[in-house]
Design an enzyme around this catalytic site. Structure first.
Site, short mmCIF file in Angstrom:
data_model
loop_
_atom_site.label_atom_id
_atom_site.label_comp_id
_atom_site.label_asym_id
_atom_site.label_seq_id
_atom_site.Cartn_x
_atom_site.Cartn_y
_atom_site.Cartn_z
N HIS A 12 -63.91 8.98 51.60
CA HIS A 12 -64.22 8.61 50.65
C HIS A 12 -62.85 7.92 50.15
CE1 HIS A 12 -64.16 10.83 46.52
NE2 HIS A 12 -63.92 9.16 46.11
N HIS A 14 -62.00 3.93 47.70
CA HIS A 14 -62.28 2.95 46.90
C HIS A 14 -61.28 1.77 47.28
CE1 HIS A 14 -63.68 5.81 44.03
NE2 HIS A 14 -62.55 6.74 44.15
N LYS A 95 -74.17 9.03 45.45
CA LYS A 95 -73.08 9.63 45.03
C LYS A 95 -73.26 9.89 42.86
CE LYS A 95 -68.41 10.86 44.37
NZ LYS A 95 -67.21 9.98 43.88
N HIS A 134 -69.01 14.03 42.54
CA HIS A 134 -67.62 14.07 41.68
C HIS A 134 -67.90 15.71 40.68
CE1 HIS A 134 -64.37 12.43 39.88
NE2 HIS A 134 -64.20 13.50 38.91
N HIS A 169 -63.24 15.35 46.32
CA HIS A 169 -62.08 15.85 46.39
C HIS A 169 -61.67 17.10 45.77
CE1 HIS A 169 -63.61 14.05 42.75
NE2 HIS A 169 -63.39 13.07 42.48
N ASP A 249 -59.40 9.37 49.32
CA ASP A 249 -60.05 9.17 47.57
C ASP A 249 -58.75 8.47 47.09
OD1 ASP A 249 -61.08 9.04 44.98
OD2 ASP A 249 -59.90 10.99 44.50
C1 NCD Z 1 -61.48 6.36 40.81
C2 NCD Z 1 -60.99 5.29 40.91
O1 NCD Z 1 -60.11 5.19 40.73
O2 NCD Z 1 -61.48 4.87 41.72
N1 NCD Z 1 -59.76 7.45 40.26
C3 NCD Z 1 -59.61 9.17 40.61
O3 NCD Z 1 -58.85 9.29 40.30
N2 NCD Z 1 -59.92 10.03 41.70
C4 NCD Z 1 -62.13 7.16 41.02
C5 NCD Z 1 -62.93 9.07 41.43
O4 NCD Z 1 -62.95 8.67 43.00
O5 NCD Z 1 -63.27 10.13 40.71
ZN ZN Z 2 -63.32 8.58 44.17
ZN ZN Z 3 -64.31 11.29 41.99
#
Ligand code: NCD
Ligand code: ZN
Ligand code: ZN
Length: 349
Positions: A12, A14, A95, A134, A169, A249
């Protein structure tokens, strides 16, 4: 002391796109052999969009040592054909973002829309695509949002018993226990930051907090809960069942989205990629469970996703260092804190 682990996966992350992607991809690729790339920012709703983002990622990292695993977002426009096309494009997971609960989720699903997704879930089950959640209920009751979402997910677990699903998460003891009670088709990811922090730290009154002042870089979704939740997550991370594995995450935001005086608001997300494996080694040592780290980072997730275990290894070394205040112009997770382990290198053979 040296710790050599099979190369890990991050299920996971970003990575964003454009300049941000260029800046951050190396921190993930220098530790992880594979990473599951989340589809919220930029929004990735189809297989061809996922293919384009994969190609962009591969301009910044070496395909010989890093494989991005791609995902799409489920929206009210998703159809069974969307899933079939995505499968042909090599997408491994789709997702669900409930509407309005996190970064980039304004186009997410309401509970009503979720209940219309049966044909899409059936297509995913047929083609063997994984469903990632999520897991926060959209609507009031922030601190109970995860618990309130679990019965909604359970309906999908019961209706589609061959569909593999991941509660992303996990942030609560209830979430951990719920995953344990679910059939083997259900697993959960655990982040680095949820193993370290509680709500007190965000509020500037915990071990990592400072002087009673709100800590924007400890603000993320789902928000940190209390110490009992954190302990339940630690127990899950070290358990050998295979139901829990790492999804960092890591979610970088430009600094003016975290500390914007004019806008007076702060984006949710913590940039943990630069410290992920070092912080985990430090945490697992504290838990007296260094021998369980490899399962959490390098085996359970791959097995759940039906992927071969990685070749090669990552070498960690017990040597104290202080996390820099900024990395790539952003505040990394645990900035200014001392960690007892560091990544010494990657051994690709
Ligand atoms: C994530 C993001 O910034 O893309 N932020 C977070 O706080 N986890 C989005 C997500 O995973 O929910
Ligand atoms: Zn995330
Ligand atoms: Zn998330």
């Amino acid at each position: 002391m040296i710790l050599k682990l099979r190369r890990p996966d991050d299920f996971h992350v970003h990575l964003r796109d454009g300049e941000m992607l260029r800046q951050v991809a190396q921190y993930t690729a220098s530790q992880f052999a594979r990473a599951l790339v989340m589809p919220n920012v930029p929004p990735i709703d189809t297989g061809p969009q996922a293919e384009r983002l994969r190609n962009e990622i591969l301009q910044h990292v070496s395909p010989a040592s890093f494989t991005p695993l791609m995902t799409i977002r489920l929206t009210e426009k998703s159809m069974p054909e969307t899933i079939h096309e995505a499968k042909r494009c090599g997408v491994v997971a789709a997702k669900v973002y409930p509407q309005g609960v996190t970064t980039g989720s304004h186009g997410g699903l309401t509970i009503d829309q979720l209940q219309q997704m049966g044909a899409v879930f059936a297509a995913m089950q047929d083609v063997g695509m994984i469903l990632c959640w999520h897991g926060e209920f959209p609507g009031p009751g922030w601190l109970q949002a995860e618990q309130r979402m679990l019965p909604e997910i359970r309906k999908v677990v019961d209706d589609f018993p061959r569909l593999r699903q991941v509660l992303e998460h996990i942030s609560t003891r209830e979430g951990v226990e719920w995953v344990r009670r679910c059939p083997d088709m259900v697993a959960g990811t655990i982040t680095v930051h949820h193993l370290f922090l509680t709500l007190d730290d965000l509020g500037g009154r915990g071990k990592f907090g400072r002087g009673g002042m709100l800590q924007p870089h400890y603000f993320y979704a789902p928000i940190a809960k209390d110490d009992s939740d954190r302990q339940a997550l630690a127990e899950a991370a070290i358990e050998p069942s295979g139901k829990f594995f790492l999804g960092t995450d890591s979610a970088p935001h430009p600094i003016d989205r975290k500390f914007n005086v004019d806008a007076g608001c702060c984006a949710a997300g913590v940039f943990s990629a630069p410290v992920a494996m070092a912080a985990l080694a430090s945490k697992f040592e504290e838990l007296n469970a260094l021998d369980r780290l490899e399962g959490f980072t390098s085996a359970h997730g791959a097995r759940f996703y039906g992927l071969p275990l990685n070749e090669g290894s990552i070498v960690l070394e017990k040597q104290a260092w202080v996390v820099p205040e900024t990395v790539a112009g952003m505040v990394p997770f645990l900035a200014g804190e001392e960690l007892s382990w560091r990544v010494a290198g990657i051994d690709n053979v």
